[in-house]
Design an enzyme around this catalytic site. Structure first.
Site, PDB file in Angstrom:
ATOM      1  N   GLU A   1      18.597  29.278   3.581  1.00  0.00           N
ATOM      2  CA  GLU A   1      19.406  28.103   3.429  1.00  0.00           C
ATOM      3  C   GLU A   1      19.371  26.647   4.377  1.00  0.00           C
ATOM      4  O   GLU A   1      19.781  27.110   5.553  1.00  0.00           O
ATOM      5  CB  GLU A   1      20.921  28.383   3.030  1.00  0.00           C
ATOM      6  CG  GLU A   1      21.008  29.300   1.936  1.00  0.00           C
ATOM      7  CD  GLU A   1      22.534  29.564   1.532  1.00  0.00           C
ATOM      8  OE1 GLU A   1      23.374  29.260   2.452  1.00  0.00           O
ATOM      9  OE2 GLU A   1      22.540  29.803   0.228  1.00  0.00           O
TER      10      GLU A   1
ATOM     11  N   THR B   1       5.159  18.885 -10.411  1.00  0.00           N
ATOM     12  CA  THR B   1       5.095  20.196  -9.998  1.00  0.00           C
ATOM     13  C   THR B   1       3.710  20.558  -9.349  1.00  0.00           C
ATOM     14  O   THR B   1       3.161  19.715  -8.881  1.00  0.00           O
ATOM     15  CB  THR B   1       4.919  20.901 -11.472  1.00  0.00           C
ATOM     16  OG1 THR B   1       3.943  20.540 -12.127  1.00  0.00           O
ATOM     17  CG2 THR B   1       6.103  21.096 -12.448  1.00  0.00           C
TER      18      THR B   1
ATOM     19  N   ASP C   1       7.420  10.623 -12.419  1.00  0.00           N
ATOM     20  CA  ASP C   1       7.253  11.957 -12.694  1.00  0.00           C
ATOM     21  C   ASP C   1       5.906  12.249 -12.844  1.00  0.00           C
ATOM     22  O   ASP C   1       5.259  11.913 -13.918  1.00  0.00           O
ATOM     23  CB  ASP C   1       8.089  12.744 -14.010  1.00  0.00           C
ATOM     24  CG  ASP C   1       7.770  14.291 -14.177  1.00  0.00           C
ATOM     25  OD1 ASP C   1       6.870  14.663 -13.495  1.00  0.00           O
ATOM     26  OD2 ASP C   1       8.640  14.630 -14.818  1.00  0.00           O
TER      27      ASP C   1
ATOM     28  N   ARG D   1       3.516  28.375  -8.831  1.00  0.00           N
ATOM     29  CA  ARG D   1       4.458  27.607  -9.450  1.00  0.00           C
ATOM     30  C   ARG D   1       5.443  27.248  -8.410  1.00  0.00           C
ATOM     31  O   ARG D   1       6.011  27.884  -7.551  1.00  0.00           O
ATOM     32  CB  ARG D   1       5.053  28.763 -10.469  1.00  0.00           C
ATOM     33  CG  ARG D   1       4.314  29.333 -11.476  1.00  0.00           C
ATOM     34  CD  ARG D   1       4.851  29.833 -12.755  1.00  0.00           C
ATOM     35  NE  ARG D   1       5.747  29.259 -13.357  1.00  0.00           N
ATOM     36  CZ  ARG D   1       5.114  28.355 -14.405  1.00  0.00           C
ATOM     37  NH1 ARG D   1       3.885  28.216 -14.882  1.00  0.00           N
ATOM     38  NH2 ARG D   1       5.894  27.428 -15.076  1.00  0.00           N
TER      39      ARG D   1
END
Length: 434
Positions: free
Chosen positions: A61, A241, A214, A250
């Site tokens: 984290e 992506t 995007d 991915r």
């Protein structure tokens, strides 16, 4: 089957014969299928190995301790290696997009939707007005669908395409000056032409809005120089992506102007996620290295060339495409305009049965529901990875056209066997990626 694939199946089978059986079944399906879904691709075995490695065992984290921009510091110890790899991935992706001078990147995102969620969260408040492309004209679910967080949290106003299917920039400007949005979103999930980022930048400046791009579908083309760059246009935030035309594992990323770095990082962690999938960050680092190479750029050039060849063949066969063709890696067939009284869902299902996969898609002024649609979307990135040539894509266009017409006339079942045989013949031209 490659040695690596065999080793994976053997390892899985030792623990779960059932899962191994299903994995082998899926590998077989992929091997014998012409994959035309525009959002799919095949990453390298090196990236798969990193994604499946012991890097998955560690919680990290936070962010690397040593970096020039963005937030710093982890909430757990033992992260020295992870700091180094994450920072390396950031540097290499900035290099790939030629964006080191003015941009920051966050590589922790697991998917495009979470990237867009964090991007909006960084600069918007619930209820803010956002100007975005209409979903029936090519936009993504996260660009304002009423069933998505974007449509639920923000006051969405939509621009459209013109009568020829191109983005109507006058409509964009008129609505931007009328509604004074906090942000303008450009980018699409099913738009086959060049997106004029420079014009969007001008309109956003005139309206006093953030410009969020995007680029999930076209990011690989931007890297290779086959599409104008939103970085050169000065976009405020750019999401993408990593598994479509970038051909990595991915995941997703958010780029932003350096002055927004802390807002973006905070919107990702702790704003919208906890521990990141560092195994995927390791894989993304490999993907970035590959994207910086000449071989990758040549691959993208072939993707675009192959898509244009396929579009030209569809046009020769009398199939109508939204905008009449393509500038990128995908095209959108308008079934009613092509004289086919069938739904995109029916075409998708029929082609699945003969080992061609594509997806149903809405077209401008859609009359059917999103679950049925009046169009199908086709892309060339995946099969170009598998070695398809322009001639192979032309042959695939022939089969798709024949299948649509026989389906519309009620005679598909009689020809299904011959379609499978034709697919099997073209598949022999593939390399050994799958």
């Amino acid at each position: 089957m490659t040695e690596y694939q065999r080793n994976i199946l053997d390892t899985v089978a030792a623990a779960s014969p059932y899962v191994a059986m299903q994995l082998e079944r899926e590998l077989r399906r992929q091997h014998q299928t012409i994959e035309l879904i525009a959002s799919e691709n095949y990453c390298s075995e090196a990236e798969m190995a990193a994604a499946g490695s012991w890097a998955a065992w560690k919680y990290t984290e936070g962010y690397p301790y040593q970096r020039e921009t963005g937030n710093k510091g982890r909430y757990y110890g033992g992260t020295e290696v992870f700091d180094a790899v994450e920072q390396y991935a950031c540097e290499k992706w900035l290099e790939a997009f030629d964006a080191k001078e003015n941009y920051h990147v966050n590589v922790q995102l697991s998917d495009g939707s979470s990237a867009n969620f964090a991007a909006y969260m960084a600069v918007l408040q619930p209820g803010d007005t956002v100007l975005s492309m209409d979903l029936n004209h090519g936009a993504h679910l996260t660009h304002g669908s009423p069933v998505n967080f974007s449509g639920k949290l923000y006051n969405m106003v939509f621009y459209t395409t013109d009568e020829n299917g191109y983005i109507d920039l006058e409509d964009v400007r008129r609505k931007a000056l009328a509604c004074h949005p906090k942000a303008i979103i450009c980018g699409a999930s099913a738009y086959a032409r060049v997106i004029p980022f420079d014009r969007f930048r001008e309109i956003a400046d005139e309206a006093g809005a953030y410009l969020i791009c995007d680029t999930s579908h076209i990011s690989g083309l931007i890297v290779a120089g086959d599409h104008p760059s939103p970085f050169k246009a000065g976009a405020d935030i750019i999401t993408t992506t990593t598994h479509k035309t970038l051909r990595s594992e991915r995941g997703a990323m958010i780029f932003c102007r350096k002055e927004l770095a802390k807002k973006i990082d905070s919107a990702v962690f702790p704003g919208s996620q906890g521990g990141s999938l560092m195994n995927m960050v390791f894989a993304k680092a490999i993907g970035a290295e590959l994207a910086c190479g000449a071989e990758y750029k040549e691959y993208i050039h072939r993707v675009v060339k192959n898509c244009r060849a396929m579009a030209e063949r569809f046009a020769q066969l009398g199939m109508r495409m939204v905008t009449g063709g393509t500038d990128n890696h995908l095209l959108l067939i308008d079934l009613p305009a092509s004289g086919a009284d069938v739904s995109g869902k029916a075409v998708q299902d029929a082609l699945d049965s003969v080992n061609i996969t594509l997806n149903k898609n809405c077209v401008p002024d859609e009359k059917r529901s999103p679950m049925q649609t009046s169009g199908v979307r086709i892309g060339t990135a995946a099969m170009t990875t598998r070695g398809f040539s322009a001639d192979d894509f032309r042959a695939a266009a022939d089969i798709v056209t024949d299948a649509i017409r026989s389906l519309a006339s009620g005679g598909f079942a009689a020809y299904a066997g011959s379609y499978r045989e034709r697919v099997a013949e073209i598949i022999t031209h593939c390399n050994g990626v799958v």
